[in-house]
Design a protein around this motif. Structure first.
Motif, short mmCIF file in Angstrom:
data_model
loop_
_atom_site.label_atom_id
_atom_site.label_comp_id
_atom_site.label_asym_id
_atom_site.label_seq_id
_atom_site.Cartn_x
_atom_site.Cartn_y
_atom_site.Cartn_z
N ARG A 116 0.84 -1.21 0.00
CA ARG A 116 0.00 0.00 0.00
C ARG A 116 0.88 1.25 0.00
N LYS A 120 1.09 4.11 -2.86
CA LYS A 120 0.85 5.51 -2.49
C LYS A 120 1.97 6.41 -3.04
N LYS A 125 -3.51 3.51 -5.94
CA LYS A 125 -4.19 2.89 -4.81
C LYS A 125 -3.99 1.38 -4.88
N MET A 126 -4.14 0.76 -3.73
CA MET A 126 -4.05 -0.69 -3.66
C MET A 126 -5.33 -1.27 -4.28
N GLU A 131 -7.10 -4.68 -0.51
CA GLU A 131 -7.57 -3.83 0.59
C GLU A 131 -8.51 -4.62 1.50
#
Length: 169
Positions: A116, A120, A125-126, A131
């Motif tokens: 992650r 970033k 985004k993951m 997530e």
């Protein structure tokens, strides 16, 4: 054999209290069942046949406070290995969540956290699946830590960070 009012960790359902052990007929024959009440949702009920070894093996003792402190001390040393292949990663993470292996959960959380952070830094985004795995693993670990340490789940991360900071000194 588990006992009534014992608190256990049951698979991905989290912390449960054994509310009763009773005879039930769900399949045309009467069998003995553990009646589990998830702590997060006392309205729910889970029945686990005492003769179903696979299901009963998912009922695990909650770690002790000392075991948790030891695990936290070892967290920095846990390897964080990213699995590039999405399908392999999904299968591996599903297996870890179902196994309840706490050290594997820590490694999984660490890998996902580091991934992650990398995403970033790249302005990305993951992936949503990753997530979800991260949140599920974190929830499982935090619930168990909170129950064993007699704190609220939202106090777990500050507790872990405090323990890790104390190790650095």
């Amino acid at each position: 054999m588990h006992n009534v009012n014992e608190t256990v960790l049951y698979g991905t359902h989290g912390i449960c209290r054994i509310a009763d052990i009773e005879e039930r007929d769900f399949t045309g024959s009467t069998k003995t069942y553990y009646v589990l009440k998830p702590v997060k949702d006392e309205k729910s009920t889970i029945y686990v046949c005492v003769h179903n070894e696979k299901a009963v093996q998912q009922m695990r003792q909650i770690m002790s406070a000392d075991e948790i402190r030891e695990m936290i001390r070892n967290m920095p040393d846990e390897a964080a290995e990213w699995i590039e292949n999405k399908n392999e990663r999904n299968e591996k993470y599903k297996a870890i969540l179902n196994s309840g292996d706490r050290y594997a959960l820590v490694r999984m959380i660490k890998s996902l956290y580091l991934h992650r952070q990398q995403q970033k830094e790249l302005g990305k985004k993951m992936h949503l699946t990753d997530e979800k795995f991260f949140k599920d693993a974190e929830r499982m670990l935090h619930e168990e830590f909170a129950a064993a340490l007699n704190i609220k789940p939202e106090q777990v991360l500050p507790f872990i960070m405090g323990q890790l900071e104390g190790k650095k000194e």
